[in-house]
Design an enzyme around this catalytic site. Structure first.
Site, mmCIF file in Angstrom:
data_model
loop_
_atom_site.group_PDB
_atom_site.id
_atom_site.type_symbol
_atom_site.label_atom_id
_atom_site.label_comp_id
_atom_site.label_asym_id
_atom_site.label_seq_id
_atom_site.Cartn_x
_atom_site.Cartn_y
_atom_site.Cartn_z
ATOM 1 N N SER A 419 42.225 42.399 -9.924
ATOM 2 C CA SER A 419 41.597 41.713 -8.799
ATOM 3 C C SER A 419 40.554 40.689 -9.270
ATOM 4 O O SER A 419 40.003 39.966 -8.456
ATOM 5 C CB SER A 419 40.979 42.718 -7.833
ATOM 6 O OG SER A 419 40.448 43.816 -8.505
ATOM 7 N N HIS A 440 48.163 40.413 -6.939
ATOM 8 C CA HIS A 440 47.007 41.145 -6.443
ATOM 9 C C HIS A 440 47.296 41.696 -5.050
ATOM 10 O O HIS A 440 47.321 40.952 -4.070
ATOM 11 C CB HIS A 440 45.781 40.215 -6.438
ATOM 12 C CG HIS A 440 44.530 40.890 -5.984
ATOM 13 N ND1 HIS A 440 43.463 40.204 -5.442
ATOM 14 C CD2 HIS A 440 44.164 42.190 -5.991
ATOM 15 C CE1 HIS A 440 42.511 41.066 -5.131
ATOM 16 N NE2 HIS A 440 42.914 42.272 -5.447
ATOM 17 N N GLU A 452 48.126 38.178 -3.154
ATOM 18 C CA GLU A 452 47.661 37.009 -3.909
ATOM 19 C C GLU A 452 48.527 36.928 -5.166
ATOM 20 O O GLU A 452 48.535 37.862 -5.978
ATOM 21 C CB GLU A 452 46.190 37.185 -4.331
ATOM 22 C CG GLU A 452 45.185 36.497 -3.442
ATOM 23 C CD GLU A 452 43.754 36.596 -3.986
ATOM 24 O OE1 GLU A 452 42.947 35.724 -3.653
ATOM 25 O OE2 GLU A 452 43.419 37.538 -4.733
ATOM 26 N N ASN A 490 38.382 37.710 -3.442
ATOM 27 C CA ASN A 490 37.190 38.413 -3.919
ATOM 28 C C ASN A 490 36.064 37.467 -4.318
ATOM 29 O O ASN A 490 34.899 37.818 -4.244
ATOM 30 C CB ASN A 490 37.556 39.337 -5.085
ATOM 31 C CG ASN A 490 38.207 40.621 -4.579
ATOM 32 O OD1 ASN A 490 38.108 40.940 -3.391
ATOM 33 N ND2 ASN A 490 38.872 41.343 -5.454
#
Ligand code: 3H9
Length: 707
Positions: A419, A440, A452, A490
């Protein structure tokens, strides 16, 4: 069959098979009911009506589908007659029976049109639904009035408020289709039409059918209970409530009046911000699959078997995702005990679905049988794609990828579920960096829609094409992003969270911050979310990076890790997940503020939004500047499908345009002046767009043109 294709209208074909006219919608890719189709259907129906040799009509769709509904690209443009309602009136009032022959999907206006036919037959794999609510709308061409008359008000309100299509078999049970045709659909529909003609009984048009309404009219309590349950968690969305109001009119308002009121509600929603936001997301999700350098000429690699390394929460969820889509998975763990634990969790999750009634026992067993556990890396040699989901540490990842490089078959895709970490550095651990990519997933991986896909510097285009195709197979929404710490989601989350502690110290309480988020439309605020995820995770992470967080660290030092310990930013009663504000935490915050000489003050929701969401948008602008995301709408998709950003606001970049970029820059500048924090320094792109009166939407259109 006599083929008389109408050369005046390419979008609708007309042919005859003896005494039955076959009208075929031919508007690829989904037979949307645009102007050409609507006028073509009217012309075809008039022709059928005028021809004494024609006794009945079959209405069907060319290609794989009946119709995906109204042409969404026409919304917001001046309407052109005949509108869909006029087409539907025409169909329903035709003196000859019309039978809809449904293959693929009949959605939205497509199903409304089918409901205006005198009978419906479907192929076994057809799906029927009124998904308008997902576009922030309600069915605006009679669907809210005709569907209850066919399937009953309770089933109708469920279909219309959830927007979830149903399978042909269920449609047959509900009476929505009159027959399922296994082989030649049009031949089956033609036979059905002839049977109607031969019976000499003119079928009652749906508008005049009242039988399914009678019981609910006498006692609407079951309907009202269902409606209440369906709209309990609409999180500020207007469309689901409007859907209920419209369906209720089927019970208490004369048909024609109900139609015009339905239409008025539709127009009101269509003009509103929420529907614009949801339609933006519809196109954004599709746009996100169009990736520079990955055109149609790139052939995806076949993926018949997947390997997953790591049977923890993420690895297990990923394995389930593939098994759910019927793809066999080899799940590898280091030792038997960890493997058994992981497989046990998977089994428990499936059992839970069976207990809830959302999964059949047979289907559970089929899915479980698709997951093979192993403690030997060598067993991954058969996989076409291996996804690593082990501990989030570069040295560990490199070790795993080195091993995979030795074992995986040539051409296999090697993916990391990291991540945060650098995919290019991970790829360096292999002799085949072109095959390495980031995938991800979001927790719980078998539920969250976002995927992702992290494109490394050397990732091959056919690897991306494979994952884009695979995402669709496993029901994920893919967004391709570039390499940076935390990628799109993130990284922006970090910007959104950076002021959390400062807000507490300056005077806000966890419940006030969380309330600002839930009022905005997020399912949960950051502190409740932290308690759910476990505060110890972030604590360990901070320690490894040499960072601190005054309040969160103090909570962890006191053994308060969130829900799992019954205490975190909130208190939790035994067995409950409901966060209760905790005076102990309030005292802790007040004490820490005092130690730092901070005088606490009331903090309004508006300030909370400015200090959390505006920096996040600012980070989004930086992400665009750096080319980490290709277009603003990709960021919107990531945030809506991965982080619970409210769909009715269209994603952070779409919402930013709505707020006004100049306003956002002005507020960022103000906070930058007050705090000096880098977080509030407006990104050059954002500042330029604001100064030029530009928008992220306009920027996205340019990016789209270049892709
Ligand atoms: C409505 O009907 C209102 C009425 O109640 C009242 C009116 C008065 N229009 O999804 P895909 C495009 S509201 C225009 O990748 P799939 C899509 O953008 C409508 N375009 O394919 C894409 O374009 P591109 C209610 C549409 O096979 C291409 O088709 N209906 C429409 O995975 C392929 O789409 C809905 O909400 C449309 N209606 O799935 C259904 N639909 O290639 C919306 C699709 O340029 N549609 N496009 O990117 C869907 O759910 C799926 O597209 C469908 C096909 C299941 C049909």
């Amino acid at each position: 069959m006599e083929q008389e294709v109408d050369d005046r209208n390419d979008a609708v074909g007309y042919s005859t098979d003896g005494d039955v006219a076959v009208v075929t919608i031919a508007n690829p890719p989904v037979n949307a009911l645009g102007y050409a189709v609507r006028s073509g259907i009217v012309a075809a129906l008039e022709r059928a009506a005028a021809d004494p040799a024609v006794k009945a009509v079959v209405l069907t769709g060319a290609g794989r589908t009946f119709s995906g509904g109204a042409d969404i690209t026409e919304f917001g443009k001046p309407p052109r007659e005949p509108g869909l309602s006029a087409v539907i009136r025409h169909c329903e009032s035709l003196a000859k029976p019309v039978v809809a022959a449904i293959r693929g999907v009949a959605l939205g206006g497509g199903l409304e049109l089918a409901l205006a036919c005198h009978a419906r037959v479907a192929a076994p794999d057809a799906r029927l639904g009124l998904p308008e609510v997902k576009l922030g709308l309600l069915p605006g061409a009679g669907g809210t009035q005709r569907l209850p008359r066919v399937v009953g008000p309770e089933a109708a309100v469920e279909m219309i408020v959830t927007g979830t299509p149903i399978a042909a078999a269920k449609a047959a049970t509900l009476g929505l289709v009159d027959g399922i045709v296994e082989d030649d659909l049009v031949a089956g529909a033609t036979a059905h039409a002839r049977a109607l003609v031969e019976s000499r009984q003119t079928p009652v048009p749906v508008r005049d059918r009242e039988d399914r309404l009678a019981a609910t009219r006498r006692d609407p309590s079951a309907f009202e209970a269902k409606a209440k349950q369906l709209t309990q968690r609409t999180r500020g969305l207007e469309a689901p409530l409007a859907c209920v109001r419209a369906v209720r009119m089927a019970l208490d308002t004369p048909f024609d009046e109900a139609l015009s009121r339905e239409r008025a509600l539709f127009t009101e929603l269509l003009d509103g911000f929420q529907s614009k936001a949801q339609r933006h997301l519809f196109f954004a999700e599709r746009e996100a699959t169009k990736v520079a350098g990955v055109g149609r000429e790139v052939t995806p690699r076949p993926v018949a078997r997947v390997g997953v390394v790591g049977a923890g929460t993420m690895g297990g969820g990923i394995a389930m995702t593939f098994a759910n889509a019927g793809i066999p998975v080899t799940l590898v763990e280091m030792n038997r005990e960890a493997l058994e634990r992981g497989l046990g969790v998977i089994r428990k999750n499936y059992d839970l679905s069976v207990a809830r009634g959302s999964l059949g026992e047979q289907e559970r067993d089929r899915r479980l049988a698709l997951i093979t556990g192993s403690t030997r890396y060598e067993d991954l040699a058969v996989a076409d794609l291996v996804i690593e989901a082990v501990f989030e540490e570069m040295a560990v990842k490199k070790e795993v990828f080195g091993r995979l490089d030795r074992i995986a078959r040539p051409g296999a895709i090697l993916a990391s579920n990291t991540s945060y970490l650098d995919i290019d550095a991970i790829a360096d651990a292999t002799g085949r960096p072109a095959d390495v990519v980031g995938t991800h997933f979001f927790s719980p991986a078998n539920v969250m829609k976002l995927l992702e896909i992290v494109r490394g510097r050397r990732t091959a285009p056919d690897v991306l094409a494979t994952l884009l195709g695979l995402a669709k197979r496993i029901g994920k929404v893919p967004v391709v992003v570039g390499v940076c710490h935390g990628f799109v989601g993130n990284r922006m989350l970090a910007a959104r969270s950076a002021e959390n502690e400062a807000l507490l110290l300056e005077g806000a309480l966890p419940q006030e911050v969380d309330r600002a988020f839930t009022d905005f439309g997020f399912p949960m605020g950051p502190f409740a979310m932290g308690d759910l995820a476990g505060l110890d995770v972030g604590w360990r992470n901070r320690k490894s990076l040499g960072r601190t967080a005054v309040i969160a660290d103090a909570l962890c030092e006191a053994g308060r890790f969130g829900q799992k310990t019954g205490e975190g930013f909130y208190r939790y009663e035994a067995g409950s997940r409901r966060p209760e504000p905790d005076p102990w935490v309030e005292a802790l915050i007040a004490g820490k503020a005092r130690e730092r000489g901070i005088e606490r003050r009331p903090i309004a929701a508006e300030e909370i939004v400015e200090r959390t969401l505006y920096p996040m948008i600012n980070e989004g602008a930086r992400i665009l500047e750096e080319g980490i995301a290709a277009r603003p709408s990709d960021i919107d998709v990531a945030w809506v499908d991965g982080y619970g950003f409210p769909v009715g606001k269209g994603g952070p970049m779409f919402w930013a345009d709505h707020v006004g970029l100049a306003t956002i820059v002005e507020r960022l500048d103000d906070w930058h002046g007050k705090t000096g924090r880098e977080l509030f320094a407006a990104a050059p792109l954002l500042r330029r767009l604001a100064a030029d009166g530009g928008s992220f939407a306009a920027l996205g259109r340019k990016a789209g043109a270049g892709a």
